[in-house]
Design an enzyme around this catalytic site. Sequence first.
Site, mmCIF file in Angstrom:
data_model
loop_
_atom_site.group_PDB
_atom_site.id
_atom_site.type_symbol
_atom_site.label_atom_id
_atom_site.label_comp_id
_atom_site.label_asym_id
_atom_site.label_seq_id
_atom_site.Cartn_x
_atom_site.Cartn_y
_atom_site.Cartn_z
ATOM 1 C CE1 TYR A 119 -35.237 75.296 57.277
ATOM 2 C CE2 TYR A 119 -35.555 73.807 59.122
ATOM 3 C CZ TYR A 119 -34.810 74.772 58.481
ATOM 4 O OH TYR A 119 -33.630 75.200 59.039
ATOM 5 C CB CYS A 170 -28.745 69.875 56.291
ATOM 6 S SG CYS A 170 -28.332 71.541 55.757
ATOM 7 C CB CYS A 177 -31.401 75.852 50.833
ATOM 8 S SG CYS A 177 -31.268 74.084 50.759
ATOM 9 C CB CYS A 227 -34.542 70.136 53.074
ATOM 10 S SG CYS A 227 -34.804 71.032 54.619
ATOM 11 C CD GLU A 263 -25.650 73.561 60.687
ATOM 12 O OE1 GLU A 263 -25.200 72.442 61.021
ATOM 13 O OE2 GLU A 263 -26.583 73.698 59.878
ATOM 14 C CB THR A 318 -26.060 75.997 57.142
ATOM 15 O OG1 THR A 318 -26.861 75.951 58.313
ATOM 16 C CG2 THR A 318 -26.265 74.733 56.327
ATOM 17 C CD GLU A 373 -31.491 72.512 60.562
ATOM 18 O OE1 GLU A 373 -31.517 73.567 59.897
ATOM 19 O OE2 GLU A 373 -32.331 71.598 60.415
ATOM 20 C CG HIS A 422 -33.861 79.042 54.818
ATOM 21 N ND1 HIS A 422 -33.088 78.591 53.767
ATOM 22 C CD2 HIS A 422 -33.510 78.273 55.881
ATOM 23 C CE1 HIS A 422 -32.298 77.612 54.182
ATOM 24 N NE2 HIS A 422 -32.534 77.396 55.460
#
Length: 492
Positions: A297, A100, A104, A300, A258, A191, A444, A293
């Site tokens: 996914y 990650c 974003c 990423c 995180e 994050t 996650e 968001h």
Amino acid sequence: MPLKTPAQYVQSLRDLQIRAYVNGERVESIVDHPAIAPHINTVAKTYELAHQLEHRDVMTVESHLTGDRIHRYTHIFQNADDLVKKIQMLRLLGQTTGTCFQRCVGLDALNALYAITYDIDAGEGTDYHERFKKYLVRVQASDLMLAGAMTDPKGHRALRPGQQPDPDQFVRIVDRRDDGVVIRGAKLHNTGGINSHEILVMPGTGLKEDERDYAVACAVAADAEGVVFIFGRQSNDSRKLEGGCDIGNPRFGVVGGEAMVVFDDVFVPNEHVFLNGQTQYCGSLVNYFATWHRANYGGCKGGNADVLIGATAKMTKVLGTEKSSVVRDKLTEMIQMNETTYASAIGASAMGYALPCGSFMVEPMMANTVKHNITRNVYQIGRLSHDLAGGFLATMPGQKSFDNPEIAPYVEKYHQANPEYETQERVKLGRYIENMTSVTTMVEAMHGAGSPQAQRIAMLGQADIDKKIKMAEAVIHGKDDVPGLPLPGKDK
Ligand code: SF4
């Protein structure tokens, strides 16, 4: 400087006085701490690729406010092509870092605040949108790394914010002054927060009229007085400190570094407050952010899965199983799942539509579908990776076994498979697979951008079941056929 270099990004973090704790200990310099440095190095890649000509079109874009060439991570989506390019950027960065890359959340928070400040002004006659645009120009000009902070601790889950025995379980305004507000509370799972310049704080849920103090959105400097970062532990994090073949992803982090971020009575000046008491807009703000968001996914995690598939394929070569049709079939299944979620994210972007403020939203049904499929596919891809890599993943020797001359010959000899590859290469691949399929990474994928149930609620809400019932009735009972055809059921 609209486009920071990686070195400038790192130096800019050094210039901040961030109050951070790792494993209970105060960190003097986040840049020099081995638990945080890999996450900083990951974000640095987002800065680096923006300077590479071959990636210019994906990583940078013209600002709709100033006309300057800016980083796509500070851009407001102007059309469907911007949304598609964002997904392409995420896949590229996922392929480059295998983890990650954190930025974003801030990007989607920027876009959500841009849209909601417009809506609030249109409904209430306030001036948040102009205020936010001034802030945005500074963010773009300085190429800031922003963290988005949405998830409150939530305390007793059956109670609303104002009913909690401890009222700080949701971030709230504890003082309203002429020149700004004072906020108190915490945000979890933040994050990239620890290595960000600023945090965009947003409510984490829709609010009722009497919950005004919880209705706050604002930008907070990462080193503002009263801001405290408490870094979370991750599976295998201490391996990073050991070196050798045990690390997994040696240069980059595992997921987004995180942290819990505490706001211990933090003053926020008016120019950085973008929502103050307008409870009726909080649900839309959460929805804007989450929808953008969720589509991410497919990009990423697609890039991350490319690296995992690559590591798994290489492992089959190390084992000598790569020509087996069973192995090739399982790799194909991994690829198929990965491309399906990527295609959905591209589809959600291509079908995007204009919001009242003029920016572009992804198609919500597809965006939610992307994230929901990720909560399954990441596990399933991981399962196939484990299947192909073998039980060795659970029993691999560590670096210290290779370093001890008394046992190193045994470890080398009995863990070697295809002699074209060194035994330690097998361990390195195994550790990477272990990293990318271990608890932190999987959780996650499950809960980031909202838990699966949140997507199911959104999907059902958008599905228009009544319309589908009408479609079924029209097909089964319709009588609008071309006259004269010998259709067997036409009179029924
Ligand atoms: Fe970006 Fe993916 Fe990380 Fe979210 S999980 S911040 S979309 S890389």
